[in-house]
Structures are given as C-alpha cells and as structure tokens.
Design a protein around this motif. Structure first.
Motif, PDB file in Angstrom:
ATOM      1  N   ASP A  15       0.830  -1.214   0.000  1.00  0.00           N
ATOM      2  CA  ASP A  15       0.000   0.000   0.000  1.00  0.00           C
ATOM      3  C   ASP A  15       0.859   1.258   0.000  1.00  0.00           C
ATOM      4  N   GLU A  16       2.122   1.124   0.438  1.00  0.00           N
ATOM      5  CA  GLU A  16       2.977   2.302   0.581  1.00  0.00           C
ATOM      6  C   GLU A  16       3.664   2.707  -0.719  1.00  0.00           C
ATOM      7  N   LEU A  17       3.530   1.912  -1.772  1.00  0.00           N
ATOM      8  CA  LEU A  17       4.368   2.111  -2.960  1.00  0.00           C
ATOM      9  C   LEU A  17       3.823   3.146  -3.931  1.00  0.00           C
TER      10      LEU A  17
ATOM     11  N   TYR B 127       8.909   5.224  -2.671  1.00  0.00           N
ATOM     12  CA  TYR B 127       8.948   4.874  -4.086  1.00  0.00           C
ATOM     13  C   TYR B 127       9.171   3.374  -4.246  1.00  0.00           C
ATOM     14  N   ASP B 128       8.528   2.833  -5.251  1.00  0.00           N
ATOM     15  CA  ASP B 128       8.689   1.415  -5.593  1.00  0.00           C
ATOM     16  C   ASP B 128      10.018   1.249  -6.332  1.00  0.00           C
ATOM     17  N   SER B 129      11.025   0.744  -5.621  1.00  0.00           N
ATOM     18  CA  SER B 129      12.305   0.514  -6.305  1.00  0.00           C
ATOM     19  C   SER B 129      12.468  -0.943  -6.724  1.00  0.00           C
ATOM     20  N   ASN B 130      11.667  -1.819  -6.166  1.00  0.00           N
ATOM     21  CA  ASN B 130      11.830  -3.239  -6.512  1.00  0.00           C
ATOM     22  C   ASN B 130      11.362  -3.564  -7.927  1.00  0.00           C
ATOM     23  N   ALA B 131      10.304  -2.885  -8.363  1.00  0.00           N
ATOM     24  CA  ALA B 131       9.797  -3.194  -9.706  1.00  0.00           C
ATOM     25  C   ALA B 131      10.897  -2.962 -10.730  1.00  0.00           C
TER      26      ALA B 131
ATOM     27  N   GLY C  95       7.348  -8.332  -1.981  1.00  0.00           N
ATOM     28  CA  GLY C  95       6.585  -7.811  -0.844  1.00  0.00           C
ATOM     29  C   GLY C  95       5.425  -8.740  -0.521  1.00  0.00           C
ATOM     30  N   GLY C  96       4.959  -8.633   0.724  1.00  0.00           N
ATOM     31  CA  GLY C  96       3.757  -9.381   1.095  1.00  0.00           C
ATOM     32  C   GLY C  96       3.932 -10.875   1.271  1.00  0.00           C
ATOM     33  N   VAL C  97       5.198 -11.329   1.381  1.00  0.00           N
ATOM     34  CA  VAL C  97       5.393 -12.784   1.537  1.00  0.00           C
ATOM     35  C   VAL C  97       5.723 -13.177   2.973  1.00  0.00           C
TER      36      VAL C  97
ATOM     37  N   PRO D  77      11.043 -11.174  -0.755  1.00  0.00           N
ATOM     38  CA  PRO D  77      10.749 -10.208   0.305  1.00  0.00           C
ATOM     39  C   PRO D  77      10.754  -8.785  -0.248  1.00  0.00           C
ATOM     40  N   GLY D  78      10.034  -7.895   0.410  1.00  0.00           N
ATOM     41  CA  GLY D  78       9.952  -6.517  -0.063  1.00  0.00           C
ATOM     42  C   GLY D  78      11.218  -5.713   0.176  1.00  0.00           C
ATOM     43  N   ASN D  79      11.973  -6.068   1.188  1.00  0.00           N
ATOM     44  CA  ASN D  79      13.207  -5.330   1.434  1.00  0.00           C
ATOM     45  C   ASN D  79      14.132  -5.473   0.223  1.00  0.00           C
ATOM     46  N   PRO D  80      14.587  -4.355  -0.306  1.00  0.00           N
ATOM     47  CA  PRO D  80      15.308  -4.397  -1.581  1.00  0.00           C
ATOM     48  C   PRO D  80      16.533  -5.319  -1.595  1.00  0.00           C
TER      49      PRO D  80
HETATM   50  P1  AMP Z   1       7.156  -6.627   2.989  1.00  0.00           P
HETATM   51  O1  AMP Z   1       7.969  -7.745   2.436  1.00  0.00           O
HETATM   52  O2  AMP Z   1       5.942  -6.336   2.170  1.00  0.00           O
HETATM   53  O3  AMP Z   1       6.827  -6.863   4.438  1.00  0.00           O
HETATM   54  O4  AMP Z   1       8.055  -5.341   2.918  1.00  0.00           O
HETATM   55  C1  AMP Z   1       9.271  -5.255   3.637  1.00  0.00           C
HETATM   56  C2  AMP Z   1       9.896  -3.896   3.488  1.00  0.00           C
HETATM   57  O5  AMP Z   1      10.219  -3.666   2.138  1.00  0.00           O
HETATM   58  C3  AMP Z   1       8.995  -2.743   3.900  1.00  0.00           C
HETATM   59  O6  AMP Z   1       9.780  -1.760   4.525  1.00  0.00           O
HETATM   60  C4  AMP Z   1       8.464  -2.247   2.571  1.00  0.00           C
HETATM   61  O7  AMP Z   1       8.075  -0.908   2.620  1.00  0.00           O
HETATM   62  C5  AMP Z   1       9.628  -2.442   1.676  1.00  0.00           C
HETATM   63  N1  AMP Z   1       9.187  -2.660   0.309  1.00  0.00           N
HETATM   64  C6  AMP Z   1       8.234  -3.503  -0.102  1.00  0.00           C
HETATM   65  N2  AMP Z   1       8.056  -3.458  -1.415  1.00  0.00           N
HETATM   66  C7  AMP Z   1       8.942  -2.549  -1.873  1.00  0.00           C
HETATM   67  C8  AMP Z   1       9.238  -2.062  -3.175  1.00  0.00           C
HETATM   68  N3  AMP Z   1       8.587  -2.502  -4.245  1.00  0.00           N
HETATM   69  N4  AMP Z   1      10.201  -1.121  -3.287  1.00  0.00           N
HETATM   70  C9  AMP Z   1      10.867  -0.687  -2.208  1.00  0.00           C
HETATM   71  N5  AMP Z   1      10.638  -1.118  -0.951  1.00  0.00           N
HETATM   72  C10 AMP Z   1       9.673  -2.038  -0.785  1.00  0.00           C
END
Ligand code: AMP
Ligand code: MG
Length: 402
Positions: A192-194, A207-211, A255-257, A303-306
C-alpha cells in the motif's frame, strides 16, 4: 511450513524447472541466448593460404640467397612482377624462381610462392621489384587451418552466444542456429505504501524501487519482461495480477510474503489453487522467500526489502531462468579474494555479505541490513558465510560477482 536450507531450496527449484523448447533463429537474434546443440566447424579457418599483408608473393629462397661469407653484405634480390592477385576470386597465378606476384591482404597465395614480402620492404622499379630484406619461408602467410580445423567444436550446447561467437558462426556460413527458449516474466510489486518514481509522495509512502530492480535483473538474466504491475495489499487486486501474470513462464512478486496481516501473497496464491513448494529459507537476507506453481507458471515470492529481493533473485530466480533458457552454467562467477575485515556469522541462517571486490580483495560495505540499498549500490560481490562461520581479515575467501 518450517524453514528449509538454502541447498534444499536450490535443488527443489532446479528439479521443478525444465529447459524450454529450443527455437531456431538468426545468429544475430541468438546473441545472449544459449546454444541448444553443439556446433562444429564446417570450414577450416583460414580456408586457404592467404596473405597477411599488402606486398609481393615470393619464393623465400630467391630473396635470401646464401651468403658467401657471414660478414658479406646482403645482395638485394631483383624479381619480375608477373601478375596481381587481389582479395577475391583466385586467379590461379603461379610464382616461379625469379618472379613475384603483387598481392593484397586476404588474397590467396599463388602456387609456388612460400612467403610474402610487405610492400614497405620493397622498391618498385617498373615491372620489377628490389627486395630490401631477408625473407623466411611462411612469412606473412596465414596458412589454411592455422586458426581452426574442420570438425572442431565451435559452440557447445548450453554455452552463451556472444558477439564473438556470432562472428565465428557467420565465418562458418551459419545463418541461423537453435537456441534455448525465451523466458517471459511478469513482475508484481505489492504494498500500500508504494508509489511509482516520478510521482509525488505523501507522508508514509515510498517509491517502488523493486519493480525496476527486478526488471533490470530479469533483463540481465536474459528474460523478457512481459508486464510489471503494482498492487496494493488487497486480495482482489493481487488475485487479478496473479491470474494475468500466470500466462507467462514465471511470475516474480515482491513484498507481502512474510507473516503480517497485510502479507496476502501466499494466501491469495493458495486460493487460486497454486502449489507452494518452498516458503522460508535459511538465508540472510531473504528468509521469507517463496516458490510455487500457479497453472503453468513458476511463482517466485521475494521479500519486499530491496537487498533481500536482490539476494534471493540472484540465488534462486536467476539460476531457474538460466536453466529454462538452456544454460549449462547456472552460477554467478566466483573469484578468490583476500578479506580486508573480520566477518562473523553468528546467525542460524547463512549470511550473504554485500561488498566490494577490488584488486583481489573483498571489503564488506554498509550496514548489512536488508533495507540498505545504498550499500548494495556500492557493492559488486557477495560473500556467503555459513551459520557459525567466522573469517579473519587477511584470510582467502570466495566471492560471487554479479
Ligand atoms: P514486505 O515484504 O511487504 O513486508 O516489505 C518489507 C519492506 O520492504 C517494507 O519496509 C516495505 O516498505 C519495503 N518494500 C516492499 N516493497 C517494496 C518495493 N517494491 N520497493 C521498495 N521497498 C519495498
Ligand atoms: Mg508489504
């Protein structure tokens, strides 16, 4: 599902993915793909004895007559020019003693000649030349087969086709070759934060840097990115994204895993009938990594962490893509390095330290935390320390480069 070892995760993935059907394509399109078969030389290289210089084809003995006394001055040889052979059609000229043929680089050596004198070492005098140098047999002659013999292997199945191998294939008359299939990938970034780069941020958003990271990594690994979708943390939009993404060979979701209430990836996948083969691997960073199958697509949950996304991509997604594309070597390049700092892994998981490999030495960089993207950007290598492994400054280690 408990945490599985990194080695088990790797072999589960390797067993699940299969090379895609090879396709024939033009050698230029084949660049950066992997050969699906062995290829062998049809022709020797060079194909015929030819000149390495612009000059004159001669009989070496004519130019370097035996000297009467070692101290005697060399007598310049005088030869008659009886023809000219440019590169191209072989004029089937002949050189006999006392004669020479004007010749150009790449031109076939006339019968009888056994050397070429470069034009800089010759004085032209009407239809004669004066040779001002000693000439050895074979000088400036590129002899048939000296580079490559007929039947020699020029490209192995599973080898990457490079600019140089494309040129070699062309020199052999190949216009097209069979290469491994192409992997199409869908990217789904969740959270939701992206916010997409280029837009305005509101408090709490990032900002979404993972995409973009995943797109760059996928393309570098040779995959085609078919779509990249940003999803909020709600089951509906995730479901739609997965259904669309599953038309490709692989889906990479970030993210979300993890285990929080907003981590809906695994639950949504299960509801769609996906089979989850791996969830949680004993590596740091990257523990929540997920691997499964939805319809005919392989799903990689990063994982969402870059930094975690980066490391798990290199360790698990990249080798899977390479295997699907028919690559023989799935590993990152490994190099020996002298450690410049003490590094300890007291964690129960294997730890991938990010750092810089430079002039044979490896230095870890930054805070080694899974969100620390800047440190990652300054790095070019990974050092893996097993659980409980401690290394001292000065020790030799093996570093994986990307
Ligand atoms: P999550 O795996 O969804 O629990 O996210 C873990 C961390 O990664 C959180 O601090 C997120 O804000 C960050 N994060 C998730 N998706 C992204 C993304 N696409 N780009 C940058 N940071 C992200
Ligand atoms: Mg999230």
């Amino acid at each position: 599902m408990g945490m599985i070892s990194e080695a088990d995760a790797r072999s589960k993935i390797a067993e699940a993915v299969r090379p895609l059907l090879p396709r024939k394509m033009s050698i230029l399109q084949a660049q950066d793909r992997f050969a699906a078969e062995n290829y062998f030389a049809r022709l020797s290289l060079p194909m015929f004895d030819n000149s390495a210089m612009d000059g004159y084809a001669v009989i070496a003995r004519d130019c370097s007559p035996p000297r009467i006394r070692p101290s005697a001055d060399k007598k310049s040889a005088r030869l008659r020019v009886v023809g000219e052979q440019p590169a191209g059609l072989d004029r089937k000229l002949r050189v006999s003693s006392g004669n020479t043929v004007r010749i150009f680089t790449g031109a076939p050596i006339p019968v009888g000649a056994d050397a070429v004198v470069m034009q800089e070492d010759v004085t032209r005098d009407g239809d004669e030349i004066v040779v001002n140098t000693d000439v050895e047999i074979g000088e400036f002659v590129r002899s048939r087969g000296c580079d490559l013999g007929e039947g020699q292997k020029i490209l192995s199945a599973g080898e990457r086709v490079t600019a140089a191998s494309v040129a070699l294939l062309a020199s052999q008359g190949f216009a097209a070759i069979a290469v491994g299939g192409a992997v199409r990938a869908a990217i789904i970034s969740t959270g939701d934060e992206l916010v997409e780069p280029g837009r305005d941020l509101r408090p709490g958003q990032i900002y979404d840097s993972n995409a973009i990271l995943l797109r760059a990594l996928l393309e570098r690994a040779g995959a085609e990115v078919a779509s990249s979708e940003q999803c909020s943390d709600d089951a509906d939009s995730l479901r739609k994204a997965f259904q669309a993404g599953a038309k490709n060979e692989i889906v990479v979701v970030t993210g979300g895993v993890s285990v929080g209430e907003h981590d809906l990836v695994q639950q949504t996948l299960r509801e769609l009938g996906a089979k989850i083969d791996i969830w949680r691997v004993a590596i740091k960073p990257g523990k929540p990594f997920l691997f499964g199958r939805l319809d005919n697509a392989f799903v990689f949950g990063l994982p969402g962490n870059p930094v975690s996304a980066f490391v798990t991509f290199l360790q698990f997604v990249r080798p899977a893509i390479l295997k699907m594309m028919g690559a023989a070597d799935l590993d990152l390049q490994k190099v020996p390095a002298r450690l410049t700092v003490d590094l300890n892994n007291d964690n129960e998981r294997a730890h991938y330290f990010r750092g810089k490999f430079e002039q044979g030495a490896f230095t870890s960089i930054g805070r080694q935390e899974s969100h620390a993207l800047f440190g990652l950007s300054q790095s070019n290598g990974l050092l893996r320390l097993a659980s409980g492994e401690n290394r001292k400054s000065g020790e030799m280690v093996e570093v994986e480069l990307w």
